[in-house]
Design an enzyme around this catalytic site. Structure first.
Site, short mmCIF file in Angstrom:
data_model
loop_
_atom_site.label_atom_id
_atom_site.label_comp_id
_atom_site.label_asym_id
_atom_site.label_seq_id
_atom_site.Cartn_x
_atom_site.Cartn_y
_atom_site.Cartn_z
N GLU A 85 0.77 -1.53 0.05
CA GLU A 85 -0.23 -0.40 0.34
C GLU A 85 0.34 1.30 -0.12
OE1 GLU A 85 -3.36 0.07 2.83
OE2 GLU A 85 -3.33 2.18 2.65
N LYS A 279 -7.75 -1.10 11.26
CA LYS A 279 -6.98 -1.41 10.15
C LYS A 279 -6.04 -0.91 9.16
CE LYS A 279 -6.60 -1.69 5.04
NZ LYS A 279 -5.37 -0.48 4.12
N ASP A 295 4.41 -14.81 11.23
CA ASP A 295 2.15 -15.41 10.83
C ASP A 295 1.22 -14.36 10.95
OD1 ASP A 295 0.05 -16.52 10.02
OD2 ASP A 295 0.80 -18.02 11.13
N HIS A 392 -2.86 10.08 0.58
CA HIS A 392 -2.71 8.67 -0.57
C HIS A 392 -2.38 8.77 -1.80
CE1 HIS A 392 -4.75 5.42 1.85
NE2 HIS A 392 -4.12 6.39 2.53
C1 MEV Z 1 -5.87 2.95 4.71
O1 MEV Z 1 -5.34 1.84 4.66
C2 MEV Z 1 -5.69 2.99 6.45
C3 MEV Z 1 -7.40 3.96 7.22
O2 MEV Z 1 -8.17 3.89 6.12
C4 MEV Z 1 -7.49 4.13 8.00
C5 MEV Z 1 -8.60 5.01 9.15
O3 MEV Z 1 -9.21 5.46 8.85
O4 MEV Z 1 -7.64 5.14 10.60
C6 MEV Z 1 -6.70 5.42 6.41
#
Ligand code: MEV
Length: 437
Positions: A85, A279, A295, A392
């Site tokens: 990513e 995430k 793992d 991003h």
């Molecule tokens: C993207 O990989 C992760 C985010 O969505 C985490 C978040 O929203 O806190 C940017």
């Protein structure tokens, strides 16, 4: 109509690709070329990778990058990360720099016990089972001594075996709930081997236990397996600084802290947001876990289970602002190893561990947790200030340019252009077409 193939695993990798190409890829020469171009010309390295798993066709590359300047418990680390990513390593590096000038990260291991279970069915008298367990427990421990000898030399071994009555969950269901200390190894093979030995001994001894009647002697072992839920193998990572040091993007430190707290309260309260929030944490965690040959599926499963330990899925990280001080932390479970498994086999995992100064499993737990916390801080900071897309899309720009097959010169011009312009897929395409024409 495609017919099933038998003996696929016995084919050479060339034959496997040949079959695949004919059967599913319309004999596509390009696809075959792509699959074979990832073969490593160093044949022993290629063979090593092929032998990690079955039916290998080729190698699957992920970028292996570095996030430097992580100050953890006053020691400076450069953290290797394997991740595709685009913005993750940049975000981790930014967070590392930010906290590096504010005292760095503090991390502490709160527990290292791992869990394995023998799941079995017993329909007889429960008091008799308790009595049998007390009698047989020393024999269970005795039965694994050939397996535990080396682990004990390193300070690990079996910590305890408990008999657990689970009949409230499922008729006749009981467990041997076992705890282990596995020091610097993740311990999966050690734990599973011990569990299988416990199960065999338990079942065999039941057959000759004098207090059991004929049906009670027939204990059914359903399965013996470690648990990836390790709530007693826990690490804590934390950062803190005066609120005044948080001023950002024209926001005062107080406003930033207040908005950060609101973002965290939302993640604590609302599962949809909590999953995405977590995430972001896993972006950091998985990348280091993967780079060090651990793992990541086990770590993912255990951490998400922990996020719902109180009956509702919630944020793993927490924040507190008190007496002018901002404190941001998280406690998470994870079972990691720095010896055994892939850690000593994959040349890049070995290098990753060397970069991390040959950490113990506990050191690695701290480093991984810190990377997760850093990633989370960077994501929430962007979300409550510029929005996530700015960073991003800047990082994604190169992916778009590669999709458009931009030349080196075109990339240079367009990267320069988008230093001061908003990146979106359509804006990049428009500028690219302009430049080409
Ligand atoms: C993207 O990989 C992760 C985010 O969505 C985490 C978040 O929203 O806190 C940017």
């Amino acid at each position: 109509m495609i017919n099933p193939i038998s003996g696929f695993s016995r084919l050479s990798k060339e034959e496997k690709i040949e079959w695949l190409s004919k059967t599913y890829l319309a004999n596509n020469k390009k696809a075959r070329e792509i699959l074979t171009q990832y073969w490593n010309s160093n044949s022993s390295l290629q063979q090593l990778h092929e032998e990690f798993t079955e039916n290998t066709l080729t190698n699957y590359y992920l970028p292996f990058g570095l996030a430097p300047n992580f100050l953890i418990n006053n020691q400076l680390y450069a953290i290797p990360m394997a991740i595709e990513e685009s913005s993750v390593i940049a975000a981790a590096s930014k967070a590392a720099k930010f906290w590096g000038s504010r005292g760095g990260f503090k991390a502490e291991v709160l527990g290292t016990q791992k869990i394995g279970q023998v799941h079995f069915m017993y329909s007889g008298d429960r008091e008799k089972l308790q009595y049998f367990f007390k009698k047989v427990k020393p024999q269970l421990l005795e039965a694994v001594t050939p397996l535990t000898r080396n682990m004990e030399k390193r300070g690990g071994g079996v910590v305890n075996i408990e008999l657990r009555d689970k009949t409230d969950l499922l008729v006749n269901y009981h467990q041997l709930h076992c705890t282990f200390e596995t020091k610097d190894s993740m311990g999966a093979n050690f734990i599973n081997s011990c569990l299988e030995r416990f199960a065999e001994t338990f079942q065999a001894e039941a057959k000759s236990h004098e207090a059991f009647d004929a049906s009670e002697k027939e204990i059914e072992i359903v399965m013996s397996i470690l648990s990836n839920y390790v709530p007693d193998c826990i690490v804590r990572a934390e950062v803190s600084c005066p609120v005044t040091e948080l001023a950002d993007h024209g926001m005062s430190g107080e406003d930033f802290a207040a908005k950060f707290v609101r973002a965290l309260k939302i993640a604590e309260a609302e599962p949809h947001r909590a999953v995405t929030h977590n995430k972001g944490i896993m972006n950091g965690i998985d990348a280091v876990v993967l780079a060090t040959g651990n793992d990541f599926r086990a770590v993912e499963a255990g951490i998400h289970a922990y996020a719902s330990k109180d009956g509702r899925y919630t944020s793993l990280s927490h924040v507190d602002v008190r007496d002018g001080r901002f404190r941001f932390w998280m406690e998470i479970p994870m079972a990691l190893g720095t010896v055994g498994g892939l850690t000593g086999l994959h040349p890049l995992s070995k290098i990753a561990l060397e970069i991390l100064q040959k950490p113990s499993a506990e050191d690695l737990m701290k480093i991984v947790a810190v990377t997760g916390l850093a990633q989370n801080f960077a994501a929430v900071k962007s979300l409550i200030t510029t929005g996530i897309q700015q960073g991003h899309m800047k990082m994604h720009l190169m992916n778009i340019l590669n999709q458009l097959q931009a030349t080196v010169h075109e990339k240079e011009v367009l990267v320069n252009h988008f230093k001061t312009n908003k990146v979106s897929h359509s804006a990049v395409e428009e500028q690219f077409n302009k430049l080409r024409n």
